[in-house]
Design a protein around this motif. Structure first.
Motif, short mmCIF file in Angstrom:
data_model
loop_
_atom_site.label_atom_id
_atom_site.label_comp_id
_atom_site.label_asym_id
_atom_site.label_seq_id
_atom_site.Cartn_x
_atom_site.Cartn_y
_atom_site.Cartn_z
N ARG A 218 0.87 -1.18 0.00
CA ARG A 218 0.00 0.00 0.00
C ARG A 218 0.91 1.23 0.00
NH1 ARG A 218 -3.44 -3.59 0.27
NH2 ARG A 218 -5.47 -3.54 1.22
N ASP A 219 0.68 2.16 -0.90
CA ASP A 219 1.45 3.40 -0.96
C ASP A 219 2.96 3.14 -0.94
OD1 ASP A 219 -0.93 4.91 -0.95
OD2 ASP A 219 -1.01 4.82 1.24
N GLU A 220 3.39 2.14 -1.69
CA GLU A 220 4.80 1.77 -1.80
C GLU A 220 5.42 1.30 -0.49
OE1 GLU A 220 7.17 4.52 -4.08
OE2 GLU A 220 5.44 5.08 -5.30
N LYS A 221 4.59 0.88 0.46
CA LYS A 221 5.06 0.32 1.72
C LYS A 221 4.66 -1.14 1.77
CE LYS A 221 4.62 4.69 4.19
NZ LYS A 221 3.89 5.40 5.23
N ALA A 222 5.42 -1.94 2.52
CA ALA A 222 5.16 -3.38 2.63
C ALA A 222 4.58 -3.69 4.01
CB ALA A 222 6.45 -4.16 2.40
N PHE A 223 3.46 -4.40 4.03
CA PHE A 223 2.79 -4.79 5.27
C PHE A 223 2.66 -6.31 5.33
CE2 PHE A 223 1.38 -0.53 4.26
CZ PHE A 223 1.41 0.14 5.48
N CYS A 224 2.50 -6.85 6.53
CA CYS A 224 2.40 -8.30 6.69
C CYS A 224 1.01 -8.83 6.37
CB CYS A 224 2.83 -8.72 8.10
SG CYS A 224 1.69 -8.23 9.41
N CYS A 225 -0.01 -7.97 6.44
CA CYS A 225 -1.38 -8.42 6.21
C CYS A 225 -2.27 -7.23 5.88
CB CYS A 225 -1.91 -9.13 7.46
SG CYS A 225 -2.07 -8.02 8.88
N ASP A 226 -3.50 -7.53 5.46
CA ASP A 226 -4.45 -6.47 5.11
C ASP A 226 -4.79 -5.58 6.31
OD1 ASP A 226 -4.77 -7.00 2.37
OD2 ASP A 226 -6.17 -8.63 2.81
N GLU A 227 -4.92 -6.17 7.51
CA GLU A 227 -5.25 -5.37 8.69
C GLU A 227 -4.23 -4.25 8.92
OE1 GLU A 227 -7.79 -5.08 10.89
OE2 GLU A 227 -8.87 -6.47 9.61
N CYS A 228 -2.95 -4.61 8.86
CA CYS A 228 -1.91 -3.60 9.04
C CYS A 228 -1.93 -2.59 7.89
CB CYS A 228 -0.53 -4.26 9.12
SG CYS A 228 -0.21 -5.11 10.68
N ALA A 229 -2.10 -3.07 6.67
CA ALA A 229 -2.09 -2.19 5.50
C ALA A 229 -3.24 -1.19 5.53
CB ALA A 229 -2.15 -3.03 4.23
N GLU A 230 -4.37 -1.59 6.12
CA GLU A 230 -5.54 -0.72 6.16
C GLU A 230 -5.58 0.14 7.42
OE1 GLU A 230 -8.78 -3.42 5.56
OE2 GLU A 230 -8.04 -4.00 3.59
N GLY A 231 -4.56 0.04 8.27
CA GLY A 231 -4.50 0.86 9.47
C GLY A 231 -5.39 0.37 10.60
N HIS A 232 -5.71 -0.93 10.60
CA HIS A 232 -6.51 -1.53 11.66
C HIS A 232 -7.83 -0.78 11.89
CE1 HIS A 232 -3.14 -4.14 12.80
NE2 HIS A 232 -2.39 -3.08 12.58
N PRO A 233 -8.68 -0.68 10.88
CA PRO A 233 -9.92 0.10 11.01
C PRO A 233 -10.85 -0.42 12.12
CG PRO A 233 -9.98 -1.25 9.02
CD PRO A 233 -8.59 -1.33 9.57
N ASP A 234 -10.81 -1.70 12.40
CA ASP A 234 -11.65 -2.28 13.47
C ASP A 234 -10.82 -2.65 14.69
OD1 ASP A 234 -13.99 -2.11 11.84
OD2 ASP A 234 -13.34 -3.92 10.79
N HIS A 235 -9.58 -2.16 14.73
CA HIS A 235 -8.64 -2.44 15.82
C HIS A 235 -8.38 -3.93 16.00
CE1 HIS A 235 -8.48 1.76 16.84
NE2 HIS A 235 -9.79 1.80 16.81
N ALA A 236 -8.48 -4.69 14.91
CA ALA A 236 -8.13 -6.11 14.95
C ALA A 236 -6.62 -6.23 14.77
CB ALA A 236 -8.85 -6.86 13.84
N GLY A 237 -6.03 -7.21 15.43
CA GLY A 237 -4.59 -7.43 15.30
C GLY A 237 -4.27 -8.20 14.05
N CYS A 238 -2.98 -8.37 13.79
CA CYS A 238 -2.58 -9.12 12.62
C CYS A 238 -2.66 -10.61 12.86
CB CYS A 238 -1.18 -8.71 12.15
SG CYS A 238 0.17 -9.25 13.23
N ASP A 239 -2.81 -11.02 14.11
CA ASP A 239 -2.96 -12.43 14.50
C ASP A 239 -1.73 -13.29 14.24
OD1 ASP A 239 -5.56 -12.10 15.53
OD2 ASP A 239 -6.45 -12.38 13.54
#
Length: 57
Positions: A28-49
């Protein structure tokens, strides 16, 4: 000057401790994240698990 190949990077989520393969990362935005939750900024405050990581955004 020698070139350096980077295979693994830290997830771009500031609270996350995960390290992710560049080829499998969620980008996302040329950054690398481990999962969709992190990439989306944790909109529901769910962890990456992922084991040992307590990020929730």
């Amino acid at each position: 000057m020698a070139s350096v190949d980077v295979d693994m990077v830290k997830c771009a989520c500031p609270d996350c401790v995960c390290v992710v393969s560049v080829t499998k990362a969620v980008k996302r935005d040329e950054k690398a994240f481990c999962c969709d939750e992190c990439a989306e900024g944790h909109p529901d405050h769910a962890g990456c698990d992922h084991a040992g990581c307590s990020c929730h955004g």
